[in-house]
Design a protein around this motif. Structure first.
Motif, PDB file in Angstrom:
ATOM      1  N   ALA A  42     -23.253  65.166 -53.277  1.00  0.00           N
ATOM      2  CA  ALA A  42     -24.552  64.882 -53.905  1.00  0.00           C
ATOM      3  C   ALA A  42     -24.369  63.897 -55.046  1.00  0.00           C
ATOM      4  O   ALA A  42     -25.174  62.971 -55.233  1.00  0.00           O
ATOM      5  CB  ALA A  42     -25.179  66.180 -54.412  1.00  0.00           C
ATOM      6  N   LEU A  43     -23.285  64.091 -55.834  1.00  0.00           N
ATOM      7  CA  LEU A  43     -23.015  63.157 -56.930  1.00  0.00           C
ATOM      8  C   LEU A  43     -22.719  61.759 -56.391  1.00  0.00           C
ATOM      9  O   LEU A  43     -23.038  60.758 -57.020  1.00  0.00           O
ATOM     10  CB  LEU A  43     -21.806  63.625 -57.748  1.00  0.00           C
ATOM     11  CG  LEU A  43     -21.955  64.865 -58.616  1.00  0.00           C
ATOM     12  CD1 LEU A  43     -20.693  65.104 -59.414  1.00  0.00           C
ATOM     13  CD2 LEU A  43     -23.129  64.722 -59.564  1.00  0.00           C
ATOM     14  N   GLN A  44     -22.097  61.719 -55.198  1.00  0.00           N
ATOM     15  CA  GLN A  44     -21.755  60.416 -54.604  1.00  0.00           C
ATOM     16  C   GLN A  44     -22.963  59.740 -53.973  1.00  0.00           C
ATOM     17  O   GLN A  44     -22.886  58.576 -53.598  1.00  0.00           O
ATOM     18  CB  GLN A  44     -20.677  60.611 -53.523  1.00  0.00           C
ATOM     19  CG  GLN A  44     -19.316  60.959 -54.080  1.00  0.00           C
ATOM     20  CD  GLN A  44     -18.315  61.226 -52.961  1.00  0.00           C
ATOM     21  OE1 GLN A  44     -18.606  61.957 -52.016  1.00  0.00           O
ATOM     22  NE2 GLN A  44     -17.140  60.643 -53.070  1.00  0.00           N
ATOM     23  N   GLY A  45     -24.049  60.483 -53.852  1.00  0.00           N
ATOM     24  CA  GLY A  45     -25.256  59.898 -53.262  1.00  0.00           C
ATOM     25  C   GLY A  45     -25.235  59.893 -51.745  1.00  0.00           C
ATOM     26  O   GLY A  45     -25.923  59.086 -51.111  1.00  0.00           O
ATOM     27  N   VAL A  46     -24.446  60.779 -51.150  1.00  0.00           N
ATOM     28  CA  VAL A  46     -24.409  60.861 -49.680  1.00  0.00           C
ATOM     29  C   VAL A  46     -25.750  61.437 -49.195  1.00  0.00           C
ATOM     30  O   VAL A  46     -26.246  62.410 -49.777  1.00  0.00           O
ATOM     31  CB  VAL A  46     -23.239  61.772 -49.227  1.00  0.00           C
ATOM     32  CG1 VAL A  46     -23.227  61.923 -47.714  1.00  0.00           C
ATOM     33  CG2 VAL A  46     -21.909  61.209 -49.727  1.00  0.00           C
ATOM     34  N   PRO A  47     -26.347  60.861 -48.150  1.00  0.00           N
ATOM     35  CA  PRO A  47     -27.636  61.379 -47.656  1.00  0.00           C
ATOM     36  C   PRO A  47     -27.540  62.850 -47.238  1.00  0.00           C
ATOM     37  O   PRO A  47     -26.478  63.299 -46.777  1.00  0.00           O
ATOM     38  CB  PRO A  47     -27.940  60.494 -46.441  1.00  0.00           C
ATOM     39  CG  PRO A  47     -27.122  59.269 -46.636  1.00  0.00           C
ATOM     40  CD  PRO A  47     -25.916  59.674 -47.414  1.00  0.00           C
ATOM     41  N   VAL A  48     -28.651  63.569 -47.383  1.00  0.00           N
ATOM     42  CA  VAL A  48     -28.678  65.017 -47.170  1.00  0.00           C
ATOM     43  C   VAL A  48     -28.171  65.393 -45.772  1.00  0.00           C
ATOM     44  O   VAL A  48     -27.349  66.306 -45.617  1.00  0.00           O
ATOM     45  CB  VAL A  48     -30.111  65.566 -47.375  1.00  0.00           C
ATOM     46  CG1 VAL A  48     -30.162  67.053 -47.050  1.00  0.00           C
ATOM     47  CG2 VAL A  48     -30.554  65.338 -48.807  1.00  0.00           C
ATOM     48  N   ALA A  49     -28.640  64.678 -44.752  1.00  0.00           N
ATOM     49  CA  ALA A  49     -28.267  65.030 -43.375  1.00  0.00           C
ATOM     50  C   ALA A  49     -26.761  64.880 -43.177  1.00  0.00           C
ATOM     51  O   ALA A  49     -26.104  65.748 -42.577  1.00  0.00           O
ATOM     52  CB  ALA A  49     -29.024  64.143 -42.403  1.00  0.00           C
ATOM     53  N   GLU A  50     -26.214  63.794 -43.713  1.00  0.00           N
ATOM     54  CA  GLU A  50     -24.777  63.554 -43.579  1.00  0.00           C
ATOM     55  C   GLU A  50     -23.990  64.617 -44.349  1.00  0.00           C
ATOM     56  O   GLU A  50     -22.951  65.108 -43.886  1.00  0.00           O
ATOM     57  CB  GLU A  50     -24.433  62.153 -44.107  1.00  0.00           C
ATOM     58  CG  GLU A  50     -22.994  61.768 -43.833  1.00  0.00           C
ATOM     59  CD  GLU A  50     -22.611  60.426 -44.458  1.00  0.00           C
ATOM     60  OE1 GLU A  50     -23.526  59.597 -44.692  1.00  0.00           O
ATOM     61  OE2 GLU A  50     -21.411  60.230 -44.727  1.00  0.00           O
ATOM     62  N   ARG A  51     -24.521  64.968 -45.516  1.00  0.00           N
ATOM     63  CA  ARG A  51     -23.879  66.008 -46.330  1.00  0.00           C
ATOM     64  C   ARG A  51     -23.780  67.291 -45.528  1.00  0.00           C
ATOM     65  O   ARG A  51     -22.743  67.956 -45.493  1.00  0.00           O
ATOM     66  CB  ARG A  51     -24.711  66.265 -47.587  1.00  0.00           C
ATOM     67  CG  ARG A  51     -24.190  65.470 -48.746  1.00  0.00           C
ATOM     68  CD  ARG A  51     -25.060  65.297 -49.915  1.00  0.00           C
ATOM     69  NE  ARG A  51     -26.088  66.234 -50.258  1.00  0.00           N
ATOM     70  CZ  ARG A  51     -27.104  65.913 -51.041  1.00  0.00           C
ATOM     71  NH1 ARG A  51     -27.211  64.696 -51.531  1.00  0.00           N
ATOM     72  NH2 ARG A  51     -28.008  66.789 -51.354  1.00  0.00           N
ATOM     73  N   ARG A  52     -24.876  67.626 -44.895  1.00  0.00           N
ATOM     74  CA  ARG A  52     -24.947  68.887 -44.158  1.00  0.00           C
ATOM     75  C   ARG A  52     -23.897  68.910 -43.032  1.00  0.00           C
ATOM     76  O   ARG A  52     -23.144  69.864 -42.899  1.00  0.00           O
ATOM     77  CB  ARG A  52     -26.359  69.077 -43.596  1.00  0.00           C
ATOM     78  CG  ARG A  52     -26.509  70.328 -42.783  1.00  0.00           C
ATOM     79  CD  ARG A  52     -27.905  70.892 -42.723  1.00  0.00           C
ATOM     80  NE  ARG A  52     -27.827  72.224 -42.138  1.00  0.00           N
ATOM     81  CZ  ARG A  52     -27.572  73.322 -42.809  1.00  0.00           C
ATOM     82  NH1 ARG A  52     -27.406  73.272 -44.117  1.00  0.00           N
ATOM     83  NH2 ARG A  52     -27.487  74.494 -42.208  1.00  0.00           N
ATOM     84  N   ASP A  53     -23.850  67.826 -42.285  1.00  0.00           N
ATOM     85  CA  ASP A  53     -22.887  67.762 -41.181  1.00  0.00           C
ATOM     86  C   ASP A  53     -21.466  67.898 -41.700  1.00  0.00           C
ATOM     87  O   ASP A  53     -20.658  68.657 -41.155  1.00  0.00           O
ATOM     88  CB  ASP A  53     -23.041  66.426 -40.427  1.00  0.00           C
ATOM     89  CG  ASP A  53     -24.340  66.392 -39.636  1.00  0.00           C
ATOM     90  OD1 ASP A  53     -24.946  67.486 -39.469  1.00  0.00           O
ATOM     91  OD2 ASP A  53     -24.756  65.300 -39.219  1.00  0.00           O
ATOM     92  N   ARG A  54     -21.176  67.141 -42.773  1.00  0.00           N
ATOM     93  CA  ARG A  54     -19.791  67.131 -43.257  1.00  0.00           C
ATOM     94  C   ARG A  54     -19.413  68.481 -43.862  1.00  0.00           C
ATOM     95  O   ARG A  54     -18.316  68.984 -43.642  1.00  0.00           O
ATOM     96  CB  ARG A  54     -19.630  66.010 -44.290  1.00  0.00           C
ATOM     97  CG  ARG A  54     -19.300  64.672 -43.626  1.00  0.00           C
ATOM     98  CD  ARG A  54     -19.411  63.499 -44.547  1.00  0.00           C
ATOM     99  NE  ARG A  54     -18.505  63.596 -45.700  1.00  0.00           N
ATOM    100  CZ  ARG A  54     -18.470  62.691 -46.664  1.00  0.00           C
ATOM    101  NH1 ARG A  54     -19.287  61.646 -46.622  1.00  0.00           N
ATOM    102  NH2 ARG A  54     -17.644  62.828 -47.659  1.00  0.00           N
ATOM    103  N   VAL A  55     -20.319  69.080 -44.626  1.00  0.00           N
ATOM    104  CA  VAL A  55     -20.012  70.358 -45.284  1.00  0.00           C
ATOM    105  C   VAL A  55     -19.819  71.434 -44.241  1.00  0.00           C
ATOM    106  O   VAL A  55     -18.867  72.225 -44.314  1.00  0.00           O
ATOM    107  CB  VAL A  55     -21.117  70.754 -46.292  1.00  0.00           C
ATOM    108  CG1 VAL A  55     -20.889  72.172 -46.808  1.00  0.00           C
ATOM    109  CG2 VAL A  55     -21.155  69.791 -47.459  1.00  0.00           C
ATOM    110  N   MET A  56     -20.684  71.464 -43.234  1.00  0.00           N
ATOM    111  CA  MET A  56     -20.567  72.506 -42.203  1.00  0.00           C
ATOM    112  C   MET A  56     -19.245  72.332 -41.445  1.00  0.00           C
ATOM    113  O   MET A  56     -18.559  73.308 -41.129  1.00  0.00           O
ATOM    114  CB  MET A  56     -21.754  72.449 -41.228  1.00  0.00           C
ATOM    115  CG  MET A  56     -23.096  72.852 -41.853  1.00  0.00           C
ATOM    116  SD  MET A  56     -23.073  74.390 -42.768  1.00  0.00           S
ATOM    117  CE  MET A  56     -23.009  75.572 -41.434  1.00  0.00           C
ATOM    118  N   GLY A  57     -18.875  71.070 -41.197  1.00  0.00           N
ATOM    119  CA  GLY A  57     -17.600  70.794 -40.528  1.00  0.00           C
ATOM    120  C   GLY A  57     -16.423  71.271 -41.374  1.00  0.00           C
ATOM    121  O   GLY A  57     -15.476  71.890 -40.857  1.00  0.00           O
ATOM    122  N   LEU A  58     -16.496  70.997 -42.664  1.00  0.00           N
ATOM    123  CA  LEU A  58     -15.410  71.396 -43.566  1.00  0.00           C
ATOM    124  C   LEU A  58     -15.285  72.914 -43.642  1.00  0.00           C
ATOM    125  O   LEU A  58     -14.182  73.459 -43.603  1.00  0.00           O
ATOM    126  CB  LEU A  58     -15.663  70.833 -44.977  1.00  0.00           C
ATOM    127  CG  LEU A  58     -15.314  69.358 -45.185  1.00  0.00           C
ATOM    128  CD1 LEU A  58     -15.881  68.844 -46.487  1.00  0.00           C
ATOM    129  CD2 LEU A  58     -13.788  69.194 -45.176  1.00  0.00           C
TER     130      LEU A  58
END
Lengths: 244, 429
Positions: free
Chosen positions: A116-132
């Motif tokens: 979020a601090l990096q300004g990553v779009p919400v949808a991309e954040r969601r995909d990456r966080v769930m993957g992690l």
């Protein structure tokens, strides 16, 4: 994962002197060290040998008294406080001994916050966080706050958080110190897998023999100097420095 | 968004401390809202009383009449001036004044006779509505007078009582006449209460042998015309040369009372110039309100400062971690400021909900201060029901001040949090 030959992190002649009252304490005495992409390195040594100070220098948390620290070619000593914050946010991941998750955020949000601090779009954040979270074995625990997770689970969240920004290097300060042996083994297995599968570069400070068993590179520190540096795959101790 | 989410949750981490801070903020806001409404209500009430019952917005009189009133110093041809004023949208009424002695039975007292055009006066001022007993003047009843309440008490006058008035007429003759009390005024202004005998204009002229001229023209301006501009326009309508209505400003102003000197011997003055003590007091009330705001909010600011500093000390390690993982000092500072402002926002909602019934009650019902016997300030009597007056500015000032004070109080803890060294913070126990 085999480490590349180009260092992503270099310490050149780094010394760090603290002033305690009227006494100068030499925490580091001219450390030269290169960390390569894909390294899975453990820095070991007795208490007071300078392990945490090396990690602080690598992580742009502290400035050296002399010498330079280069991260992907950028001299950290030349950066402003704001630029150092950005460097920590974007290029360095931290895993701490006592987990240090943000207590008011859930497991998901802890991993998401850096993005979020990096300004990553919400949808991309969601995909990456769930993957992690899936990678660190925390599926189904996304909505739990840190106090609702065990120590091992919290450390997994911390690893997911450290990986979230796609950093150049993950610095882990005694990550297994507060965990039991079974949990420690699982965590180290997981980090070794992430190193292999994702190519994530890990540098640990530790005096836990289990960590050294997993590490493919073991750097020994004594009295603020690199005492030994062993690449275990090659079985060759290829660098000795400042032996006292 | 992430910072706001974290700030919101951080506020409720220690809900006892946050609740105490929010309650203090809420109570301070409620107190300020009620207080500011009451003070504004008092100012409005006194200003309205001064202008509606006694002074009007403006007065035209003979040059120097205010400082040395004389029966002979009159505004000539007041009818023409009143006609012009009414054409321009103003309300105006003539007034005649003379001193004398009033007597009833064995009692006597100094009185001020006021000659009034009952119809015009009722259109211009609200005195005709301020009857404690009886009825207002009627041109058809020239022997009927209205007296001040204090005078009625002094002379023992009731409705229907006879009042003998003695004075010296304009021609030097002894002026005396017997009148009947047809009305008694409520307490409005101290001087009016104590000595006024209101009579019709015709009765006054007959008593004082003063066939022409009036001593004052009392004027009310249209609501949308500012007082200073109204003064300029009235001066122009009165034929006073040294003004420029197009500029909307008065060309010749004196030092303190700013007496306007016309070329034809007339003065026009605003009510603020006629009663500068009242005007200064009303202007000074806003300073008094500011001092009370300051004291109340200072106490709240100390509480906020203490609570936020405690929050910083408790979370030093956490701030170190935030900075280590990439939060900038600015972001840490913003989060702390947001925590303070969130508490102020909750206090705002709670304060408005709590204060709203009180504000409504004070504005519509008011506080009964009649038992205190009519409090008087600079010659004006406070109404028996003290009502609050709320406008957007009455409400917004305490609210804005709450947020400003919170921001200031939280700034130092926020700066401390922002300046924490991550290495030192993470070793903090």
């Amino acid at each position: 994962m085999t480490a590349s030959t180009t260092p992503i992190l270099s310490m050149k002649g780094v010394t760090r002197v603290y002033r305690q009252g009227k006494v100068d304490v030499h925490a580091l005495r001219g450390v030269d060290l290169d960390i390569h992409k894909g390294d899975f390195a453990a820095i070991w040594g007795p208490s007071g040998s300078g392990k945490s100070t090396v990690l602080n220098q690598m992580g742009a948390l502290d400035q050296p008294t002399a010498g330079t620290v280069l991260l992907e070619g950028t001299d950290l000593g030349s950066l402003s406080r704001k630029a150092l914050s950005a460097m920590r946010r974007d290029r360095i991941g931290f895993v701490f001994q006592s987990y240090n998750l943000i207590p008011v955020l859930t497991a998901y949000e802890n991993a998401e916050s850096i993005m979020a601090l990096q300004g990553v779009p919400v949808a991309e954040r969601r995909d990456r966080v769930m993957g992690l979270l899936e990678d660190v074995g925390l599926e189904g625990l996304e909505d739990r706050r840190p106090h609702e997770l065990s120590g091992g689970q919290q450390q997994r969240v911390a690893i997911a958080r450290a990986l979230a920004s796609n950093p150049a290097v993950i610095l882990a300060d005694e990550p297994t110190a507060n965990l039991d042996s079974v949990t420690s083994e699982k965590l180290l297995d997981m980090m070794a897998r992430l190193n292999n599968e994702r190519g994530a570069t890990f540098v640990f400070s530790t005096h836990d023999p289990r960590v050294m068993k997993y590490a493919r590179r073991v750097i020994g520190l004594v009295d603020g100097r690199v005492d030994s540096d062993v690449q275990k795959e090659q079985g060759v101790e290829h660098k000795h420095q400042s032996r006292v | 968004m992430m910072l706001l989410k974290m700030a919101w949750r951080n506020v409720w981490r220690n809900h006892r401390r946050s609740s105490i801070t929010i309650v203090a903020m809420t109570l301070a806001l409620v107190a300020e809202l009620l207080y500011s409404g009451l003070v504004t209500g008092m100012i409005h009430s006194m200003e309205d009383d001064a202008t509606e019952f006694d002074l009007g917005d403006l007065q035209v009189f003979h040059e120097g009449y205010l400082t040395r009133p004389s029966l002979y110093d009159v505004v000539p041809d007041a009818g023409t001036l009143i006609g012009k004023l009414e054409e321009a949208g103003y309300q105006a009424a003539p007034r005649l004044y003379a001193g004398g002695l009033g007597g009833s039975g064995d009692m006597s007292a100094g009185v001020q006779m006021v000659g009034i055009d009952p119809v015009r006066d009722a259109r211009t001022l609200a005195l005709s509505e301020a009857m404690a007993e009886g009825a207002w003047l009627d041109a058809a009843d020239p022997s009927g007078v209205v007296v001040g309440r204090g005078l009625a008490r002094t002379l023992g006058l009731d409705l229907g009582s006879e009042l003998l008035v003695v004075s010296q007429g304009a021609d030097g003759s002894i002026a005396n006449a017997l009148y009947t009390v047809r009305g008694i005024l409520m307490s409005v202004a101290a001087s009016m209460d104590r000595s006024s005998v209101l009579m019709t204009e015709d009765a006054f002229r007959e008593l004082m042998v003063l066939p022409e001229g009036v001593h004052k023209v009392i004027i009310r301006r249209p609501k949308d015309v500012p007082l200073k501009q109204a003064k300029t326009q009235v001066a122009a309508l009165a034929g006073m040369g040294a003004t420029d209505p197009a500029e909307g400003s008065v060309a010749v102003e004196g030092q303190a009372a700013t007496v306007e000197t016309g070329t034809d011997g007339l003065d026009v003055m605003t009510w603020e110039e006629i009663n500068p003590f009242l005007a200064q007091m009303l202007a000074g009330v806003s300073g008094m309100v500011a001092i009370v705001y300051f004291i109340v909010y200072l106490a709240v600011a100390i509480l906020i400062l203490n609570a936020m500093l405690m929050a910083v000390f408790e979370r030093i390690k956490e701030f170190g971690v935030l900075k280590a993982i990439g939060y900038s000092p600015r972001q840490v500072m913003i989060m702390m400021i947001l925590e303070g402002l969130i508490q102020a926002s909750v206090a705002l909602v709670a304060g408005l909900l709590l204060a709203a019934p009180g504000m409504w009650w004070l504005q519509n019902r008011g506080v009964d201060v009649g038992a205190l016997g009519g409090i008087q300030m600079v010659g004006m009597t406070m109404p028996p029901i003290w009502k609050a007056h709320y406008t957007w500015s009455t409400v917004q000032v305490p609210i804005i001040m709450l947020f400003v004070i919170t921001f200031i109080a939280v700034l130092w803890p926020a700066l401390r949090a922002a300046r924490i060294s991550p290495v030192e913070a993470m070793h903090h126990q």
